[in-house]
Every structure is written in C-alpha cells, then in structure tokens.
Design a protein around this motif. Sequence first.
Motif, mmCIF file in Angstrom:
data_model
loop_
_atom_site.group_PDB
_atom_site.id
_atom_site.type_symbol
_atom_site.label_atom_id
_atom_site.label_comp_id
_atom_site.label_asym_id
_atom_site.label_seq_id
_atom_site.Cartn_x
_atom_site.Cartn_y
_atom_site.Cartn_z
ATOM 1 N N ILE A 133 67.754 89.973 -14.261
ATOM 2 C CA ILE A 133 66.905 88.907 -13.730
ATOM 3 C C ILE A 133 67.175 88.708 -12.247
ATOM 4 O O ILE A 133 66.255 88.519 -11.453
ATOM 5 C CB ILE A 133 67.116 87.611 -14.509
ATOM 6 N N GLN A 134 68.454 88.759 -11.867
ATOM 7 C CA GLN A 134 68.762 88.612 -10.441
ATOM 8 C C GLN A 134 68.128 89.725 -9.632
ATOM 9 O O GLN A 134 67.637 89.492 -8.529
ATOM 10 C CB GLN A 134 70.281 88.611 -10.239
ATOM 11 N N ASN A 135 68.152 90.948 -10.164
ATOM 12 C CA ASN A 135 67.492 92.046 -9.454
ATOM 13 C C ASN A 135 65.995 91.793 -9.352
ATOM 14 O O ASN A 135 65.374 92.057 -8.319
ATOM 15 C CB ASN A 135 67.753 93.374 -10.180
ATOM 16 N N LEU B 81 71.978 72.098 -6.079
ATOM 17 C CA LEU B 81 70.859 71.573 -5.284
ATOM 18 C C LEU B 81 71.366 70.952 -3.989
ATOM 19 O O LEU B 81 70.767 71.126 -2.924
ATOM 20 C CB LEU B 81 70.085 70.534 -6.097
ATOM 21 N N GLN B 82 72.490 70.233 -4.074
ATOM 22 C CA GLN B 82 73.062 69.638 -2.863
ATOM 23 C C GLN B 82 73.323 70.702 -1.805
ATOM 24 O O GLN B 82 73.189 70.456 -0.610
ATOM 25 C CB GLN B 82 74.380 68.933 -3.195
ATOM 26 N N SER B 83 73.723 71.908 -2.272
ATOM 27 C CA SER B 83 74.104 72.950 -1.305
ATOM 28 C C SER B 83 72.902 73.563 -0.611
ATOM 29 O O SER B 83 73.055 74.236 0.413
ATOM 30 C CB SER B 83 74.893 74.053 -2.027
ATOM 31 N N ILE B 84 71.694 73.354 -1.133
ATOM 32 C CA ILE B 84 70.524 74.012 -0.524
ATOM 33 C C ILE B 84 69.558 73.018 0.098
ATOM 34 O O ILE B 84 68.491 73.397 0.561
ATOM 35 C CB ILE B 84 69.766 74.869 -1.557
ATOM 36 N N LEU B 85 69.944 71.728 0.111
ATOM 37 C CA LEU B 85 69.041 70.723 0.661
ATOM 38 C C LEU B 85 68.875 70.899 2.168
ATOM 39 O O LEU B 85 69.814 71.291 2.862
ATOM 40 C CB LEU B 85 69.559 69.315 0.364
ATOM 41 N N PRO B 86 67.700 70.570 2.680
ATOM 42 C CA PRO B 86 67.502 70.627 4.137
ATOM 43 C C PRO B 86 68.143 69.407 4.793
ATOM 44 O O PRO B 86 68.761 68.583 4.117
ATOM 45 C CB PRO B 86 65.977 70.580 4.264
ATOM 46 N N ASP B 87 67.966 69.312 6.089
ATOM 47 C CA ASP B 87 68.494 68.147 6.813
ATOM 48 C C ASP B 87 67.769 66.882 6.348
ATOM 49 O O ASP B 87 66.570 66.896 6.052
ATOM 50 C CB ASP B 87 68.273 68.316 8.322
ATOM 51 N N GLU C 145 68.298 81.206 -8.004
ATOM 52 C CA GLU C 145 69.197 82.306 -7.623
ATOM 53 C C GLU C 145 70.635 81.831 -7.591
ATOM 54 O O GLU C 145 71.540 82.498 -8.111
ATOM 55 C CB GLU C 145 68.803 82.839 -6.244
ATOM 56 N N ARG C 146 70.854 80.661 -6.985
ATOM 57 C CA ARG C 146 72.239 80.163 -6.877
ATOM 58 C C ARG C 146 72.788 79.814 -8.258
ATOM 59 O O ARG C 146 73.972 80.012 -8.540
ATOM 60 C CB ARG C 146 72.271 78.915 -5.988
ATOM 61 N N THR C 147 71.917 79.299 -9.112
ATOM 62 C CA THR C 147 72.362 78.934 -10.463
ATOM 63 C C THR C 147 72.783 80.166 -11.239
ATOM 64 O O THR C 147 73.813 80.178 -11.912
ATOM 65 C CB THR C 147 71.244 78.198 -11.223
#
Lengths: 236, 385
Positions: free
Chosen positions: B129-131, A105-111, A90-92
Amino acid sequence: MRSKSPRAICLSLTLLAAFVASCATNFLEPQAPSSPVEEAQLLLVQEKFADARALLEAFLSQNPNDAKAGALFATTFAGEAGVSIIVLTERTLNSGGGAGEDEILQSILPDATDANIALIRRAKEEIESIPEAARNSDITFEATIYSTAFLFLSLENLVNSAAPPTPEQAREIIKSVAQASELAEQSGVPAEQIEKAQAEIANAPGDTDEEKLDNYLDKLREENGGVLPEVPADAQ
Amino acid sequence: MCNQKQKWQTEFLKTALLLVVVFGSLFLLQNPAQAQSQTTDNNTTVFPLRTHQPVYQNPFDLASGGASLTRATQEGAFFLNPSLPAYGYNLHRWAFFRTQLHLDNATSQSAAEAYANQTSENPITPELIQNALQSPVHVGHDTALGYVTSYFSLVGFSNVRADIAVRRYGDAGAPQVRARAYGVGGGGISTSYALAQFISLGVASKYVEVVQAADNISIEDVQNPDGLSQKLTSLLKRGKGVSTDAALTLQLRSKHLDLRVAGSVHDIGNTDLGADLEPYRQTVGAGVGLTIHGRDNSFHCAADLRDVLAAYEEHWTFRAYSGCKLTFYRSVSFGAGVSQGYPTGGVVLNLGFTRLEAGTYTREVGTQVGVEGRTVYFFALGVEY
C-alpha cells in the motif's frame, strides 16, 4: 492503356473513409468532458483549490444533497489550508501503530495563521453541514480530521498569542474538543491527545469556560515554552 | 494482360462497395440501446474493466502501435482478424507457446514483494500500500499457445491484470485506493478462407472464463490490510461465455507493395457472461495497412480504428492505433507507433525455435486519454515452429 489501379485504390479508400465518417464517431468532437466532480478532483491534485471550489459550488447549487460533492467541497478549504489526509495516511502507515492519528496529525499541521484557521474552520463547517445519515465512513473520517485540525490550530494560535481567550473563542474551542472526541469515537480513530485535552480543560481551575481554557493555555505555555507538545520521534 | 488487370481492379472496387454496404447495414441494424452503457454515476469513478480491446493481444503488436487488423503477429490474428492467415503460401504457419510479463515502470519492486507474499494469507501488505501511495502498481501476465494454419487455428490463452492506485482525492475528498483485477482464460478455434487472391474471410469462436474485481476502497480499509484483503475477495465476480468474431480483409498485392483494408466484427450479438458480469459488447473495427517488402525484409505501416460504432462509448482517442514494423531477414523486427495517444516501441528476436520480445506501451486507465496512462514494460519468451 491508362491504368485504373490508382483510381480504384483511391476510390475504395475514399468509400471506406466515408463509411467511417458516417458512423457514430465524430473525430472533431473533443473528448467528452468528465463530470464536474471528476474535474474538481483533478484540479485538487494540481492544487488549484479555488478553481475546484468554483466548479463544485456550481455543481452543488444544482445538486445540494450530494454528500460526496459536499465533502469534496470541504476538502478544497482544507487542502488550501495545507491539511492533507493523504500525508496523514502515509505517516500513519509508516508509524506502524506507534502513535495515535491525532498525534500524527499534529506533526503535519500548517502554521496556525488566521488565514489557515479560517480555511479549516470553513472546511469543518461545510462537512458538518452534511446530514449524518448521508455520511459514509470517508466523510466521517474527514469530519474527524478537520475538527481535530481546527482544534489544534486554534489552540496553537491562542498559546502563541499569549492573550486570554474571548468567551466566543472559549466556547468554540470547548465545543470543538467535544466534537472532535465524538467524531473520533465514531470513526474509530485513536485520539489520546484529544481526550487528554478534553480532560485537562475540564479539570483546569476556573468558574467559566474562558477561565478554564485560559488556565489550560497557561499550563501549555509553561510546559512547552509557548508551542504545542512536539510529536514523539517514532510518530514521524 | 491489361484487360485482366482492369477486370481485377473493377472486382476489387465492387468488393469494397460490398464491404461498405455490409458494414453500413450493420450500423443501421445496430440497436441504439446497445450503445447506451449502464448509466454512470458522475460521482462513481470505478473505471470500466472491459473496453473495446480484445481479451488478448500479442505484446509486440501492442508495442508497434496496436494497429493489428491488417497485420498481426502469430496468435494476434486469432483475436483481432481471423481472416489474415488465409493470405500466404504455406499450409502450416506456426505452432507456438508464449508467456509474457507486463510491469508498470514503478512496479517491479512492488510486484516482487507481492509475489513473495502470494503464499501468505494476506498478500496486501502495508508495504504494498505504501508503494501504491507513491505510484500505481500495475502488473500483468499473459500466456498463449496454439497452432495456426492457413485454414484454421487452435488457440488457448490466459491473461491477468491487476492495477492498484491511490487517488489523493477520492469521491468524497478522502484518499481512496482504486483496486482492479481482471483475469480471462479460454480457448478457441478459427477458420479462414481466401475467396480470391484479394479477399479473405475469417471466423473465430472462443470460450472465455472471466474473473474480475473492482472497487474504490476507503482509507479506513487501507489502514487495515487484513480487512482490505477480505473485502477484495468478496468483490470477485465470475462469468463465462462463448465469443464469436468475424473479419474480412481485402488485399492488393504487387511484387513489392501490399495494400490491405480490413473490417472486423467482434463479440457478434454481444457475448453473454452470465448474471454477474456485463456482456462483452459487439464492436466493429476497421483498419488499413501498407507493406513494402522484398523477399526477406519488410516495412509495414498500419492504422486501425476499433469499435468504430463506439459501443463502449469511448472517445475515438481511446480507439485509435497506428504504427510501423520493420523486419530484417525474418529474424529481427522493430516496431513503433502510437496507441491511445501514447508512443510505443518494441523489438523481436527470432532465434530459430525461440522468440524473444521486449518493449513498452502505455495503456490509459483514466476517463480521458492523457490523464492516467500506465507505461508498461513487457518481456515475452516464446517457442515456435
């Protein structure tokens, strides 16, 4: 005269019902259970990672060469650690190509807790145990993501701990960097951050791997105040 | 008078026995191999595009629970029970044209965008696709026109369905886009005949052309919409064939109460569609319906079990339909029911030559009822005489 109409109707319907009941349909049978893999997929959506893992473990004991089930098994660990490829996707798509996948990926990593690192390490090991010949593009992509996630989480953990890495840790990190870089190249994933880390570690002062890595970690601490670089705003 | 009524009831009972013998014979003669579907890979989750459901259904029939073997709307009888038009008083029944749009409840925006992009080379956009990542995209469009009399019917039809859903955990754990598109069109003729006042027979034969595409698409292709569009195009399969159905309806009728029992056989002998597509499998349906009626108003309730012999190996919950229709002065009808375990509802307005239909039903696209239902809202506009 007594009417036979209700009796005729009832008998007709009874005969029809008897015919239906005699057919292949068994109304008392529950819905046919889906395959263990499908059930595991449903459990993953429900975030019941341990239950999914148990199902897949039993399935894989009977089908050890099933690459897709093996990859799904690895996903149970990654999911429990909080590493989600769907969120990455989604972020991509949202970024429209403005940032590399490793940055996102860095932005969505957990702790970077020991528990999460252990889980993502297990995910990485499970997916790496799948022979290359049996991997499809999805499995290669997952291997890239899990290797990269392990690398970043391990680095963050070391940066935050302020302690010098042990020889084992240093070897593991440097191996992970190389693996992540190779996998990213195989799957065509943009990996500028991985390549940058690989180059900086290689060029860091020091005679041994742990010295190079220690100096690299010191540099990260100085530049970023003890945490990994923040992801550019347009990658979020 | 009493003797005549008794004789009539005895004849009805004999005919019901005949029905049981006929369909029981069909069951015994059924090739067991026919009930075996192509072996399904436990790790393959491309859901079947073709199920027991007919190639076309009137949407109000669907909104009324889908139990249409004993009472179907206009063109619905042609596809579900061609013996129904034989009951009634007039030779001329309907000349009709109808078009309807079906949308998943979260699809309207996506459908509008897809429609706006349909003239471009690549209708699969990142926005689409996002939808789909948020909620499935499900859209359909049906058209039917024809002429129905008490002895024969001529019908032309087309329907198109597209369903795009993202599975968060695909076959190998990575997300997958499950894309399916299905289109069928054709035309046919049916004939119906009342043997006696309580039994009618009907046969329908239709030519169908089918186009379909289905695949689980990897996340890499999803992130490359150009490649995705090309891949979907390469998956298209085409086929054509002639499908034949037969049906029998028994009716007990009084001044205010009708009881109907119907049986049908669809795709007799399997309908071969050519080398690229699986044939339509022969299925047997059974239904019962009760109507309470006056001169202009009626209340009808029915229950169907389609594909009684499970030729498509679906659990019975996929194949069970029930519902009721309430009609006032032949102008307004309300329908409600349960179709595949999901509630349905709809309304029809007959405004002279124009017929408006609207409603909702849910279609299960997963492997088990209750897992992945697509709630569809439809609007239909028709012209009839």
